[in-house]
Design an enzyme around this catalytic site. Structure first.
Site, PDB file in Angstrom:
ATOM      1  N   LYS A 235      28.997  19.624   4.096  1.00 18.62           N
ATOM      2  CA  LYS A 235      30.070  20.605   4.278  1.00 18.62           C
ATOM      3  C   LYS A 235      31.037  20.627   3.097  1.00 18.62           C
ATOM      4  CE  LYS A 235      29.686  21.406   9.169  1.00 18.62           C
ATOM      5  NZ  LYS A 235      30.271  21.375  10.515  1.00 18.62           N
ATOM      6  N   ARG A 276      24.345  15.276  13.162  1.00 17.05           N
ATOM      7  CA  ARG A 276      23.576  16.472  12.823  1.00 17.05           C
ATOM      8  C   ARG A 276      23.533  16.599  11.296  1.00 17.05           C
ATOM      9  NH1 ARG A 276      24.366  21.952  11.704  1.00 17.05           N
ATOM     10  NH2 ARG A 276      22.863  23.372  12.679  1.00 17.05           N
TER      11      ARG A 276
END
Length: 306
Positions: A235, A276
């Site tokens: 991210k 994840r």
């Protein structure tokens, strides 16, 4: 309302004590591999857009050590435009069906009840809803009827405008309060506590600083009393931290896997249920090392010589 989940006290640091009913219990933090069947995801958009490519990618993730493969047909990167429901179904159903037939534990990443229902019929065993039931009022009743595990994420709106909602007093307190409201809504809809998983929603209506604060106080999320899923993989807040010293440009998404693995180790040590990630192999190794280290640390604490 009581929110006691299907709990077992952690045997030692690094072992999650909370597991959703109906899924494997490997005795360590689980690894969820990402299969994006989209043309526009921030990290790998288009890589697995064709169903056959997505299936092959999912099978490769299983070989690398994924416990769950998470199939999604809608990009949730900031600014993303939603596909029509028919297009989302076209993207995900063949992939879910083939991976489930191959023996994979499949999660479907969707905010739509219709997609979730069709994916469950195709063999999915978990629904990962980044909206926590807010995007589709039919989702919570569906999950109550289905009786399958359900991931409920902290969410403040769709991708196109969510960053405008990144306004908090204390981000951890606010996120926890809003998650509690969604947990209450899920329980009132009839979802059993042992089927619920919570996700603090890193990157969703949050700045880089908000993400770091949530990670720094991850134990407070675990203390909600439900299994916790963390999705930090590749991210933007990691890219900003690792920006090029000369140009200030964020590190590209595909070069953030080592940083993701570091987050994975630290989150696993906090007792989160699942991580994840895009690069499964590194995190699969990391969670096994973390669990083994935690076992040794636990023995040292129990030993009179420790």
């Amino acid at each position: 309302m009581t929110t006691t989940a299907d709990t077992t006290a952690p045997a030692h640091p690094g072992t999650p004590g909370l597991h959703p009913r109906g899924l494997p219990r490997p005795g360590r933090t689980m690894v969820m591999g990402v299969v994006n069947v989209t043309p526009d995801s921030f990290s790998d958009g288009g890589l697995s857009f064709a169903p056959e490519s997505a299936v092959a990618h999912g099978l490769a993730l299983l070989e690398q050590g994924a416990d769950i493969v998470d199939v999604g047909g809608e990009s949730t990167r900031p600014g993303a435009v939603r596909p029509p429901v028919d297009e989302e179904l076209r993207r995900v159903l063949p992939v879910v069906r083939e991976l489930a037939a191959a023996g994979a534990v499949v999660s479907v990443d969707t905010m739509r009840a219709e997609v979730a229902a069709r994916a469950l019929d195709a063999g999915a065993r978990l629904v990962n809803d980044v909206s926590g039931g807010l995007a589709d009022p039919a989702m919570l009743p569906l999950m109550a009827r289905a009786g399958t595990p359900y991931v409920l994420m902290h969410w403040r709106g769709h991708s196109a405008g969510m960053q405008a909602n990144a306004l908090y007093g204390d981000v951890v307190t606010d996120v926890l309060d809003e998650l509690r409201l969604r947990i209450e809504a899920a329980l009132e809809a009839g979802i059993t506590p042992g089927r619920l998983v919570v996700d603090p929603g890193l990157g969703f209506a949050k700045t880089a600083e908000h993400n770091w604060e949530l990670l720094g106080r991850l134990g407070e999320v675990v203390a909600l009393g439900h299994p916790v899923l963390v999705g930090a993989s590749r991210k933007a807040f990691l890219g900003s931290l690792l920006a090029d010293r000369a140009t200030g440009q964020p590190r590209p998404a595909r070069l953030r896997d080592a940083a993701t693995t570091a987050v994975s180790v630290l989150a696993a040590a906090q007792g989160v249920w699942c991580l994840r990630v895009h690069d499964v192999a590194s995190t699969a190794d990391a969670v096994r090392v973390t669990a083994r280290w935690g076992a040794e640390a636990g023995e040292s604490v129990r030993s009179p010589l420790g």
